[in-house]
Design a protein around this motif. Structure first.
Motif, short mmCIF file in Angstrom:
data_model
loop_
_atom_site.label_atom_id
_atom_site.label_comp_id
_atom_site.label_asym_id
_atom_site.label_seq_id
_atom_site.Cartn_x
_atom_site.Cartn_y
_atom_site.Cartn_z
N LEU A 1 82.99 16.93 -68.79
CA LEU A 1 83.54 16.47 -67.62
C LEU A 1 84.91 16.79 -67.11
N LEU A 2 85.78 17.26 -68.07
CA LEU A 2 87.14 17.31 -67.71
C LEU A 2 87.47 18.53 -66.72
N HIS A 3 86.40 19.28 -66.90
CA HIS A 3 86.67 20.87 -66.12
C HIS A 3 86.31 20.59 -64.74
N HIS A 4 86.00 19.51 -64.38
CA HIS A 4 85.61 19.18 -62.81
C HIS A 4 86.91 18.25 -62.48
N LEU A 5 87.63 18.06 -62.99
CA LEU A 5 88.69 17.06 -62.52
C LEU A 5 89.76 17.96 -62.18
N ASP B 1 93.25 16.90 -62.37
CA ASP B 1 94.52 16.73 -63.09
C ASP B 1 94.17 16.39 -64.48
N LEU B 2 94.22 17.45 -65.34
CA LEU B 2 93.94 17.19 -66.76
C LEU B 2 94.83 16.19 -67.46
N ASP B 3 96.04 16.14 -67.14
CA ASP B 3 96.89 15.21 -68.08
C ASP B 3 96.88 13.72 -67.58
N ALA B 4 96.63 13.60 -66.17
CA ALA B 4 96.20 12.43 -65.82
C ALA B 4 95.11 11.66 -66.49
N ALA B 5 94.07 12.50 -66.45
CA ALA B 5 92.60 11.95 -67.09
C ALA B 5 92.70 11.78 -68.71
N VAL B 6 93.60 12.51 -69.24
CA VAL B 6 93.68 12.63 -70.62
C VAL B 6 94.68 11.23 -70.95
N GLY B 7 95.58 11.03 -70.18
CA GLY B 7 96.06 9.72 -70.20
C GLY B 7 95.61 8.47 -70.06
N ARG B 8 94.65 8.36 -69.28
CA ARG B 8 93.70 7.33 -68.79
C ARG B 8 92.78 6.94 -70.07
N VAL C 1 81.70 25.81 -58.79
CA VAL C 1 81.39 24.41 -59.13
C VAL C 1 82.50 23.77 -59.49
N VAL C 2 83.67 24.40 -60.02
CA VAL C 2 84.91 23.73 -60.36
C VAL C 2 85.99 23.92 -59.13
N ALA C 3 85.70 24.81 -57.97
CA ALA C 3 86.61 25.27 -57.17
C ALA C 3 87.76 24.25 -56.64
N ALA C 4 87.19 23.11 -56.58
CA ALA C 4 87.95 22.03 -56.07
C ALA C 4 88.97 21.58 -56.72
N THR C 5 88.87 22.06 -58.01
CA THR C 5 90.05 21.66 -59.11
C THR C 5 91.25 22.57 -58.96
N GLY C 6 90.91 23.69 -58.54
CA GLY C 6 91.92 24.81 -58.58
C GLY C 6 92.17 25.49 -59.78
N ARG C 7 91.12 25.40 -60.54
CA ARG C 7 91.03 25.97 -61.97
C ARG C 7 89.83 26.90 -62.09
#
Length: 261
Positions: free
Chosen positions: A110-114, A116-123, A166-172
């Motif tokens: 899931l996280l590779h689609h998001l 902000d990794l730090d924000a997701a892990v914090g939640r 597929v993950v272009a919108a994340t910038g990663r």
């Protein structure tokens, strides 16, 4: 999660996710059982997808436990759902999760689609009870490009174009999951550890068909990104039917740790 290229609303989405589940579920279940997940546990599955792990958790924790599964689209997880499974439509990038309620929080691919990794892990950590376990499993596609594997160059070109678009919108990109243990340690979890498994793909097999369906669903998205031309793309999709083709798929990196307290 705007402009998501692999939405659950696609007519073959359930088949696509079932193929991925058949590849990943045994290792996920083994890790959860090793961690002690069992009767009475309260579990949160974030990004439930086709629902296989959420359904398995319901059977594992029994009537004395609790399983809440979230996704931006829960329609597939709801199919044949066991009694007691709670489903909640949530976007991890903006919607809050229940605070400090769960013995286990799990998410996979899931996280590779998001963005902000730090924000997701914090939640995710915020949903754990003190002492609760966070398990994250993410793909790292570095094996696809390993030298001397004997896999067709067209396959590697297709996979790189597909994953980047597929993950272009994340910038990663999809080559970062090896950093998961350090990410969890940075968030202050206790007892952080990790493991990794590289998938082997054979043309016509379940994993090849998963990537093929993913490629078909995201075709226009990838071509619009200009990373590969249409003739090469369609030739790569056909290549995935060839039982003479053997190649590496993604390496799934699993990292886990416990919320202090």
């Amino acid at each position: 999660m705007a402009d998501y290229a692999l939405a659950n609303a696609w007519q073959q989405a359930r088949q696509r996710l079932a193929l991925l589940e058949s590849e990943l579920d045994p290792a996920t279940q083994r890790r959860l059982l090793t961690a002690g997940v069992g009767p009475g546990w309260h579990c949160l599955e974030v990004g439930a997808g086709g629902g296989s792990i959420a359904h398995w958790l319901c059977r594992t924790v029994g009537p004395g436990g609790r399983v809440l599964a979230t996704d931006i689209d829960t329609r597939l997880a709801a199919i044949d759902a066991p009694p007691g499974l709670e489903l909640l439509q949530r976007d991890l990038t903006r919607d809050p999760l229940p605070a400090a309620q769960f013995d286990l929080v799990h998410t996979r691919w899931l996280l590779h689609h998001l963005p902000d990794l730090d924000a997701a892990v914090g939640r995710l950590i915020g949903a754990l009870k003190p002492g609760g376990l966070l398990l994250i499993e993410e793909p790292d596609f570095y094996p696809v490009h390993a030298r001397h594997t004997g896999s067709p160059p067209l396959y590697a070109q297709f996979m790189d174009a597909l994953t980047r678009a597929v993950v272009a919108a994340t910038g990663r990109d999809c080559y970062w999951a090896r950093g998961l243990p350090a990410l969890l340690a940075r968030h202050g979890l206790d007892d952080v550890d990790a493991a990794a498994e590289v998938a082997v793909l054979r043309g016509g097999g379940p994993l090849a068909r998963f990537y093929q369906l993913s490629g078909r669903q995201a075709r226009q998205h990838v071509l619009d990104a200009g990373l590969i031309n249409a003739a090469e793309y369609d030739a790569a999709l056909a290549l995935l039917d060839d039982p003479q083709v053997w190649a590496f798929g993604a390496c799934t990196v699993a990292a886990w740790g416990r919320r202090p307290g």
